[in-house]
Motif scaffolding. Structure first.
Motif, mmCIF file in Angstrom:
data_model
loop_
_atom_site.group_PDB
_atom_site.id
_atom_site.type_symbol
_atom_site.label_atom_id
_atom_site.label_comp_id
_atom_site.label_asym_id
_atom_site.label_seq_id
_atom_site.Cartn_x
_atom_site.Cartn_y
_atom_site.Cartn_z
ATOM 1 N N UNK A 289 0.811 -1.207 0.000
ATOM 2 C CA UNK A 289 0.000 0.000 0.000
ATOM 3 C C UNK A 289 0.851 1.267 0.000
ATOM 4 N N UNK A 290 2.031 1.214 0.606
ATOM 5 C CA UNK A 290 2.863 2.411 0.772
ATOM 6 C C UNK A 290 4.097 2.413 -0.123
ATOM 7 N N UNK A 291 4.157 1.512 -1.106
ATOM 8 C CA UNK A 291 5.343 1.399 -1.950
ATOM 9 C C UNK A 291 5.142 2.037 -3.309
ATOM 10 N N UNK A 292 6.257 2.454 -3.913
ATOM 11 C CA UNK A 292 6.273 2.871 -5.303
ATOM 12 C C UNK A 292 7.486 2.245 -5.969
ATOM 13 N N UNK A 293 7.400 2.027 -7.265
ATOM 14 C CA UNK A 293 8.487 1.402 -8.013
ATOM 15 C C UNK A 293 9.458 2.483 -8.489
ATOM 16 N N UNK A 294 10.719 2.289 -8.152
ATOM 17 C CA UNK A 294 11.734 3.254 -8.601
ATOM 18 C C UNK A 294 12.598 2.694 -9.719
ATOM 19 N N UNK A 295 12.541 1.375 -9.913
ATOM 20 C CA UNK A 295 13.237 0.743 -11.039
ATOM 21 C C UNK A 295 12.566 -0.596 -11.285
ATOM 22 N N UNK A 296 13.107 -1.379 -12.195
ATOM 23 C CA UNK A 296 12.500 -2.667 -12.517
ATOM 24 C C UNK A 296 12.559 -3.636 -11.353
ATOM 25 N N UNK A 297 13.501 -3.464 -10.453
ATOM 26 C CA UNK A 297 13.707 -4.443 -9.394
ATOM 27 C C UNK A 297 13.671 -3.841 -7.997
ATOM 28 N N UNK A 298 13.497 -2.553 -7.874
ATOM 29 C CA UNK A 298 13.596 -1.936 -6.559
ATOM 30 C C UNK A 298 12.378 -1.067 -6.270
ATOM 31 N N UNK B 224 1.715 9.959 3.666
ATOM 32 C CA UNK B 224 1.626 11.282 4.297
ATOM 33 C C UNK B 224 0.339 11.417 5.075
ATOM 34 N N UNK B 225 0.266 12.529 5.772
ATOM 35 C CA UNK B 225 -0.931 12.800 6.560
ATOM 36 C C UNK B 225 -2.147 12.950 5.666
ATOM 37 N N UNK B 226 -1.988 13.485 4.434
ATOM 38 C CA UNK B 226 -3.118 13.680 3.540
ATOM 39 C C UNK B 226 -3.742 12.351 3.154
ATOM 40 N N UNK B 227 -2.922 11.344 2.864
ATOM 41 C CA UNK B 227 -3.476 10.038 2.507
ATOM 42 C C UNK B 227 -4.077 9.351 3.725
ATOM 43 N N UNK B 228 -3.642 9.783 4.903
ATOM 44 C CA UNK B 228 -4.171 9.160 6.093
ATOM 45 C C UNK B 228 -5.530 9.728 6.429
ATOM 46 N N UNK B 229 -6.350 9.960 5.386
ATOM 47 C CA UNK B 229 -7.686 10.462 5.607
ATOM 48 C C UNK B 229 -8.539 9.456 6.356
ATOM 49 N N UNK C 60 10.518 1.794 -3.193
ATOM 50 C CA UNK C 60 10.758 2.785 -2.152
ATOM 51 C C UNK C 60 9.425 3.194 -1.564
ATOM 52 N N UNK C 61 9.444 3.797 -0.391
ATOM 53 C CA UNK C 61 8.226 4.254 0.262
ATOM 54 C C UNK C 61 7.687 5.476 -0.482
ATOM 55 N N UNK C 62 6.419 5.431 -0.811
ATOM 56 C CA UNK C 62 5.768 6.538 -1.491
ATOM 57 C C UNK C 62 5.336 7.556 -0.441
ATOM 58 N N UNK C 63 5.956 8.713 -0.451
ATOM 59 C CA UNK C 63 5.661 9.727 0.561
ATOM 60 C C UNK C 63 4.225 10.211 0.468
ATOM 61 N N UNK C 64 3.676 10.262 -0.737
ATOM 62 C CA UNK C 64 2.302 10.734 -0.890
ATOM 63 C C UNK C 64 1.305 9.782 -0.239
ATOM 64 N N UNK C 65 1.564 8.472 -0.381
ATOM 65 C CA UNK C 65 0.656 7.484 0.192
ATOM 66 C C UNK C 65 0.777 7.401 1.704
#
Length: 462
Positions: free
Chosen positions: A393-402, A411-416, A404-409
């Motif tokens: 739920x909190x990840x984003x793809x930064x390359x084909x194999x790696x 963040x406090x805004x997504x924590x609606x 990272x944590x998605x700051x937007x997901x």
């Protein structure tokens, strides 16, 4: 007093002794010496003496026989459950309805008693008809002495017997009308009066898997709520009224999707029970765009749960509506729960948005814990993250194999979840929407005044 074997001079003597208290001491007094123990035993006099005394000590002899496992055992049967449920069985009309429907058939056995036995077993024991046949040996059920296992099977087959083609009006695409439906309709007529109204009903479904052969018609592979996709299953739906009383049940093939059942069941209920006004209350699992269109076309009242994550209109407009919330305090499982609610009108529909502060705090703590564990896992490698839905739920793809944590997901805004909504009115406070605290749902524009229902749609008491 008691017997005592006293040894003296290498011999054993049998005595009757009495204990007496003198001040702070207990003293024994010999009442009589019966003779040498070996001679009394060999001559049989000791046995005759004990049998003679046993006439005046029946309780001691029974307890002694139980300890020695020499007591004569007799059968014992329970009568409590039968006495209570037999009364309910007659007051609700179950006995009269079944006897009336089965009276014209020559079954050759007490069919009503067979149905009663299987229902009683499911209430107090549970299990198959074979288990019910063994279970009844411990209960005194009047009229079941002549029943065998195959009689229970025949009784169940009679309930599932398909009605003639001329009586199939109102059947669903998933299952034909059978004698079970007639029993339900007669029972509903038995308890209704001039003021009985069936305006609001609740329906929920579950899957029942089974093993072994059989079930070619209903047994299908589908989404298993028991987490057994390897086995064939059936879908069971139960409908209850606003007072928590069962109205009817439905059985469908195991591959039937919930979203396809709502409209056919509504139509079938209207025909079976002559319902003039229908208010459909359903959670997200029973709703689709096609279902909503069908409800609108039939001009039915409805209170529906909304899929927040996939409904862009709700996610971006309804939840961001600036209107203030109205505080509410509700009792849930003996605890006071703080809610906030407001009504939002959008595109001709009324949405009831609710906020649960306790669940929001729990979600925030869970999110912090997940993110902390996610950071530790990212430091070790990415492969362990792929199958974890909580991390994904909190990840984003930064390359084909790696990843990272998605700051937007995160963040406090997504924590609606802390400031979102709960489905329309307290009816859906038990349903879990897209997140633990977020639900919102359209309330039909024809639903009239805001009637608050006191029973949750999926409450444990239902």
């Amino acid at each position: 007093m008691y017997f005592r074997r006293k040894r003296s001079g290498g011999r054993a003597y049998l005595q009757i002794v009495e204990s007496r208290r003198e001040g702070d001491q207990v003293r024994q007094q010999v009442i009589a010496t019966l003779g040498r123990y070996e001679d009394l035993k060999a001559s049989g006099q000791l046995e005759r003496l004990l049998r003679s005394g046993a006439r005046f000590a029946e309780q001691a002899m029974v307890l002694g026989a139980l300890d020695d496992d020499t007591a004569v055992r007799i059968a014992s049967r329970r009568i409590g459950p039968v006495l209570v449920f037999e009364r309910l069985w007659e007051e609700t009309g179950c006995r009269a309805v079944i006897e009336e429907l089965s009276g014209g058939r020559k079954h050759g056995f007490a069919l009503e008693r067979a149905v009663f036995l299987t229902v009683l077993h499911r209430l107090f024991g549970g299990g198959s008809d074979r288990a019910a046949d063994r279970w009844r040996e411990d209960y005194a059920v009047a009229g079941t002495d002549g029943l065998d296992l195959h009689h229970l099977y025949r009784a169940m087959a009679w309930l599932g017997e398909e009605l003639p083609a001329k009586e199939q009006d109102g059947r669903t695409p998933f299952a034909p009308r059978c004698l079970k439906d007639v029993v339900e309709e007669r029972l509903f007529d038995h308890r209704r009066d001039l003021l009985t109204r069936l305006d609001l009903v609740f329906m929920d479904t579950t899957s029942l898997y089974f093993e072994g052969a059989g079930g070619q018609t209903l047994g299908q592979h589908g989404y298993s709520k028991d987490h057994r996709p390897d086995l064939r299953q059936m879908i069971l739906a139960v409908v209850i009224d606003g007072d928590g009383r069962p109205v009817c049940s439905e059985m469908w093939p195991g591959n039937t999707a919930d979203v396809t059942t709502l409209i056919p069941v509504v139509e079938r209920l209207r025909r079976r029970f002559a319902i003039a006004r229908v208010c459909v209350v359903a959670d997200r699992g029973l709703i689709s765009a096609e279902t909503l269109a069908e409800l609108e076309a039939r001009r039915l009242l409805y209170i529906l749960g909304v899929r927040e994550r996939t409904d862009k209109l709700v996610r971006e407009l309804v939840l961001d509506d600036p209107a203030p919330f109205v505080p509410l305090v509700m009792s849930k499982r003996g605890k006071q729960v703080d809610y906030e609610a407001k009504a939002v009108m959008l595109a001709g529909r009324r949405y009831i948005v609710c906020r649960n502060h306790q669940e929001a705090q729990k979600d925030a703590a869970d999110r912090i814990s997940i993110l902390a564990a996610l950071e530790r896992q990212l430091a070790k490698g990415d492969k362990a993250l792929i199958g974890n839905t909580g991390y994904r739920r909190y990840l984003k793809t930064i390359s084909d194999e790696h990843f990272a944590i998605d700051a937007a997901k995160s963040s406090k805004r997504r924590s609606s979840t802390e400031s979102s909504c709960c489905a329309p009115t307290p009816i859906s406070t038990r349903s879990k929407p897209c997140s633990a605290t977020n639900t919102c749902g359209p309330w039909s524009k024809r639903s009239g005044p805001r009637n608050i229902c006191s029973r949750p749609a999926r409450s444990s008491t239902s």
